[in-house]
Enzyme design. Structure first.
Site, PDB file in Angstrom:
ATOM      1  N   SER A  57      10.485 -39.309  20.898  1.00  0.00           N
ATOM      2  CA  SER A  57       9.602 -38.217  21.309  1.00  0.00           C
ATOM      3  C   SER A  57       8.791 -37.664  20.139  1.00  0.00           C
ATOM      4  O   SER A  57       8.493 -36.470  20.097  1.00  0.00           O
ATOM      5  CB  SER A  57      10.415 -37.089  21.953  1.00  0.00           C
ATOM      6  N   GLY A  58       8.430 -38.529  19.197  1.00  0.00           N
ATOM      7  CA  GLY A  58       7.492 -38.140  18.156  1.00  0.00           C
ATOM      8  C   GLY A  58       6.072 -38.423  18.605  1.00  0.00           C
ATOM      9  O   GLY A  58       5.802 -38.664  19.787  1.00  0.00           O
ATOM     10  N   LYS A  80      16.569 -38.731  21.568  1.00  0.00           N
ATOM     11  CA  LYS A  80      17.915 -38.546  21.027  1.00  0.00           C
ATOM     12  C   LYS A  80      18.328 -37.086  20.938  1.00  0.00           C
ATOM     13  O   LYS A  80      19.515 -36.770  20.993  1.00  0.00           O
ATOM     14  CB  LYS A  80      17.989 -39.194  19.644  1.00  0.00           C
ATOM     15  N   TRP A  90       8.656 -32.688  11.489  1.00  0.00           N
ATOM     16  CA  TRP A  90       8.977 -32.435  10.086  1.00  0.00           C
ATOM     17  C   TRP A  90       7.808 -32.772   9.161  1.00  0.00           C
ATOM     18  O   TRP A  90       7.849 -32.465   7.970  1.00  0.00           O
ATOM     19  CB  TRP A  90      10.210 -33.242   9.681  1.00  0.00           C
ATOM     20  N   ASP A 259      18.344 -46.530  14.766  1.00  0.00           N
ATOM     21  CA  ASP A 259      18.803 -47.031  16.063  1.00  0.00           C
ATOM     22  C   ASP A 259      17.858 -48.071  16.663  1.00  0.00           C
ATOM     23  O   ASP A 259      18.300 -49.061  17.251  1.00  0.00           O
ATOM     24  CB  ASP A 259      18.968 -45.861  17.053  1.00  0.00           C
ATOM     25  N   HIS A 280       9.804 -40.514  -1.393  1.00  0.00           N
ATOM     26  CA  HIS A 280       8.791 -39.493  -1.654  1.00  0.00           C
ATOM     27  C   HIS A 280       9.043 -38.919  -3.042  1.00  0.00           C
ATOM     28  O   HIS A 280      10.166 -38.534  -3.370  1.00  0.00           O
ATOM     29  CB  HIS A 280       8.851 -38.385  -0.614  1.00  0.00           C
ATOM     30  N   ARG A 329       2.213 -43.059  -3.886  1.00  0.00           N
ATOM     31  CA  ARG A 329       3.549 -42.484  -4.028  1.00  0.00           C
ATOM     32  C   ARG A 329       4.495 -43.338  -4.857  1.00  0.00           C
ATOM     33  O   ARG A 329       5.325 -42.811  -5.597  1.00  0.00           O
ATOM     34  CB  ARG A 329       4.150 -42.240  -2.633  1.00  0.00           C
ATOM     35  N   ARG A 425       3.319 -47.064   1.890  1.00  0.00           N
ATOM     36  CA  ARG A 425       2.446 -46.341   2.822  1.00  0.00           C
ATOM     37  C   ARG A 425       1.536 -45.358   2.088  1.00  0.00           C
ATOM     38  O   ARG A 425       1.983 -44.614   1.222  1.00  0.00           O
ATOM     39  CB  ARG A 425       3.298 -45.581   3.845  1.00  0.00           C
ATOM     40  N   LEU A 431       1.331 -40.530  10.735  1.00  0.00           N
ATOM     41  CA  LEU A 431       1.013 -39.912  12.019  1.00  0.00           C
ATOM     42  C   LEU A 431      -0.130 -40.656  12.696  1.00  0.00           C
ATOM     43  O   LEU A 431      -0.124 -40.854  13.915  1.00  0.00           O
ATOM     44  CB  LEU A 431       0.651 -38.442  11.831  1.00  0.00           C
TER      45      LEU A 431
END
Length: 650
Positions: A57-58, A80, A90, A259, A280, A329, A425, A431
């Site tokens: 559900s992101g 979940k 987040w 998962d 990060h 990064r 990345r 996103l």
């Protein structure tokens, strides 16, 4: 529409055996224990019928669900935790897209390719950056409210690491993910899409032809559905997020236990690039023994002008990269680690004192509150920072429309490996990737007129033994919940920011010792890397390791339950990650080998592809170029309810 090179235009590059000491065994060579079977679990006690089941559900999962439902598909979302509790909320920094004056998809592409350290799939990057601006505009029309510029009234855009342009849209200062999640959750609820919350997905169901036919899952708590059940659907979209909990310290929430990747591996799907875990560079340092989810100090803080300094206040990124603190990064994380090693410490500092109280309060309210909650005031103090596990650049291998190598199984978001991120990345591309590739899945996915009849497998050791799968993993043995902390320690020590053949061999041996501790009674032998018949893989790893491996604890499999399922998933993902990291004998992007400190484009400008067919050994192969070969999943036939789009007819 003309096909893009690499993955849509006919056959892709041939696969080659993985380079290294085992390459001589040919493509598909066995490198580890036989494949695990399904998770040991009670049989499903309830069922739900659907055309599409979306797991997660992101931003990726909810976007896929909304688009599939809009196309007329009966859509079920399984998540979940609560619907608004996905990893997306987040995300602090923002979402990257070429929205600003003077910017272009081509410039965004160039920055993405540079950050990816020579390993991005260019066709996937092209798809991302060209679709990105309009995808963000659709997100705004869906209700997401981004911060605006007082001067122009348009979207306020900022810079982050690796970007040469200001192209990061943000919301609530540093609460972009929370705003995107709010808008998408409201849209899903407004469309009355069926949701199953607090549900841990277990395994993929298949029909007699081997196509996806739904999932089994366990609902944690009482409600309309409870306990182990199944959602029957001819299309399954994995959007389960990451696997950061495989390490002791991470920015990921507790539910990020790999998962989706574990489910895909057990189902026989291919995964790729698991060795590329992004650490990060600026996570709030809470001490050497800090574990679990750690507070993130967004890249946007550096984008607004904060500096990285050592304890003496000296900037150390200047001269290491043209962008200094705004380098990609992986470069910043390495710079922090090197400076810390030089000074005999384990952290550096972020200096944003020149921002002033008002800017901290309005631009970074979430970060300000997190720092103050831990006794640090960034308005007046240096903020201690250190790298921590943040994002999986690899995952379940897909094509440009989210199709995996298992027909009917799709993946998008962090669980997927589209090839966009390469070896590292680019900041705030995550996103956007979830948004764009979820839309691409829905654009191609057309539910079949009739659901397939799933073959309901028996679960547990007894069923596996009856089927002749007598190995310890194929028997469905679960690791005890207490092994989770041990897995995290093993991975942090052996496969963290700094890696070597020695550390990875020790990690692999310790992980296999955990497998042995959960094994049912009876021998389980395979041919190990020693080449001696009857040698176990654990024996081979122990021979390679240079540090003693302690016994893993009491023997015997654990009982089925949420914690043991999660721990077993983490263990499987950890084993494959370590295998890939050991094979890749170079330093590239966020994969840093101390014993192979240089990038090797001749041998390693290619992807590792790993799979585990049921009842067969682990197979490892490589692509011959940075482009992925096509996946084998066919496009589901169109439903009479939805005519093909113009794009599909071309």
């Amino acid at each position: 529409m003309s096909p893009r090179p690499g993955r849509d235009a006919g056959p892709g590059p041939d696969a080659a055996p993985a380079p290294g000491p085992d390459a001589g065994r040919g493509p598909g060579s066995a490198k580890s224990d036989p494949a695990p079977g399904l998770l040991a679990a009670p049989p499903p006690g309830w069922t739900v019928e659907a055309d599409v089941v979306v797991v997660g559900s992101g931003v990726a999962g909810l976007t896929a669900a909304l688009r599939c439902a809009a196309a007329g598909a009966r859509t079920v979302v399984v998540t979940k935790a609560r619907l608004d509790d996905g990893s997306t909320r987040w995300a602090q920094g923002g979402i990257a897209a070429a929205l600003g004056e003077g910017d272009s998809p081509a410039q965004h592409r160039d920055d993405t390719l540079e950050a990816g350290a020579g390993l991005c799939d260019e066709a996937a990057v092209h798809a991302l950056v060209t679709a990105g601006p309009d995808a963000v505009r659709r997100l705004i029309r869906a209700g997401a409210a981004f911060d605006t510029s007082a001067a122009t009234g348009g979207i306020a855009l900022t810079r982050e690491g690796g970007h040469h342009r200001s192209r990061i849209a943000h919301a609530g200062g540093d609460a972009t993910g929370a705003e995107i999640s709010r808008a998408l959750v409201a849209a899903v609820r407004g469309q009355r899409i069926r949701t199953v919350e607090n549900a841990l997905v277990l395994d993929l169901l298949k029909d007699a032809e081997g196509r996806a036919a739904g999932v089994t899952l366990h609902v944690m708590g009482e409600g309309q559905e409870d306990g182990v059940g199944a959602v029957h659907a001819p299309a399954v979209v994995l959007a389960t997020g990451g696997m950061g909990q495989v390490f002791a310290a991470t920015t990921n929430p507790a539910v990020s236990t790999g998962d989706g990747v574990a489910l895909a591996l057990r189902a026989g799907a291919e995964v790729s690039d698991l060795e590329f875990v992004q650490f990060h560079p600026t996570v709030l340092y809470l001490g050497p023994d800090a574990e679990g989810q750690q507070p993130l100090i967004s890249e946007a803080v550096r984008g607004e002008g904060a500096h990285l300094v050592d304890a003496a206040g000296a900037r150390f990124m200047v001269g290491r990269h043209p962008l200094a603190e705004l380098a990609p990064r992986d470069i910043v994380a390495k710079g922090i680690m090197r400076r810390a090693a030089e000074q005999g410490t384990d952290h550096m500092f972020l200096d944003g004192r020149h921002f002033g109280a008002a800017m901290w309060r309005t631009r970074f309210p979430t970060i300000l509150a997190a720092c103050r909650a831990h006794g640090i005031d960034p308005v007046t103090e240096l903020v201690p920072v250190a790298p921590a596990a943040h994002y999986a650049s690899g995952g379940v291998r897909t094509d440009l429309y989210g199709r995996t190598t298992v027909p009917g199984l799709y993946a998008c978001g962090e669980v997927a490996c589209t090839g966009v991120h390469g070896a590292n990345r680019l900041a705030s591309n995550s996103l956007l990737e979830g948004l764009v590739f979820a839309e691409r899945i829905a654009a191609r996915l057309r539910p079949r007129e009739r659901n397939p009849e799933p073959v309901i497998p028996a679960h547990g050791p007894e069923a596996a033994r009856e089927a002749g799968q007598g190995t310890r993993e194929a028997a469905g043995a679960l690791l005890p919940a207490g092994a989770r902390a041990e897995i995290q320690r093993i991975m942090t020590e052996g496969a963290g920011v700094l890696r070597s053949a020695r550390s990875l061999a020790t990690a692999a041996a310790r992980l296999e010792a955990l497998s042995a501790s959960a094994a049912p009674p009876g021998p389980a032998t395979v041919t190990g890397s020693t080449g001696e018949p009857g040698a176990t893989r654990s024996d081979a790893r122990l021979a390679e390791a240079t540090e003693p491996v302690e016994p893993a604890g009491p023997a015997g499999p654990a009982e089925p339950g949420v914690e043991t399922w999660e721990t077993t998933n983490l263990h499987l993902v950890a084993q494959v990650l370590v295998e890939a990291a050991a094979l890749r004998e170079e330093t590239r992007g966020c994969h840093w080998r101390e014993d192979h400190p240089d990038r090797d484009d001749t041998a390693w400008r290619r992807h590792l592809i790993i799979s585990r067919a049921p009842g067969a050994p682990l197979t490892v192969r490589t692509t011959r170029t940075t482009a992925f070969p096509p996946t084998t999943a066919p496009v589901p036939p169109a439903s009479p309810r939805a005519a093909p789009s113009k794009e599909q007819q071309q």
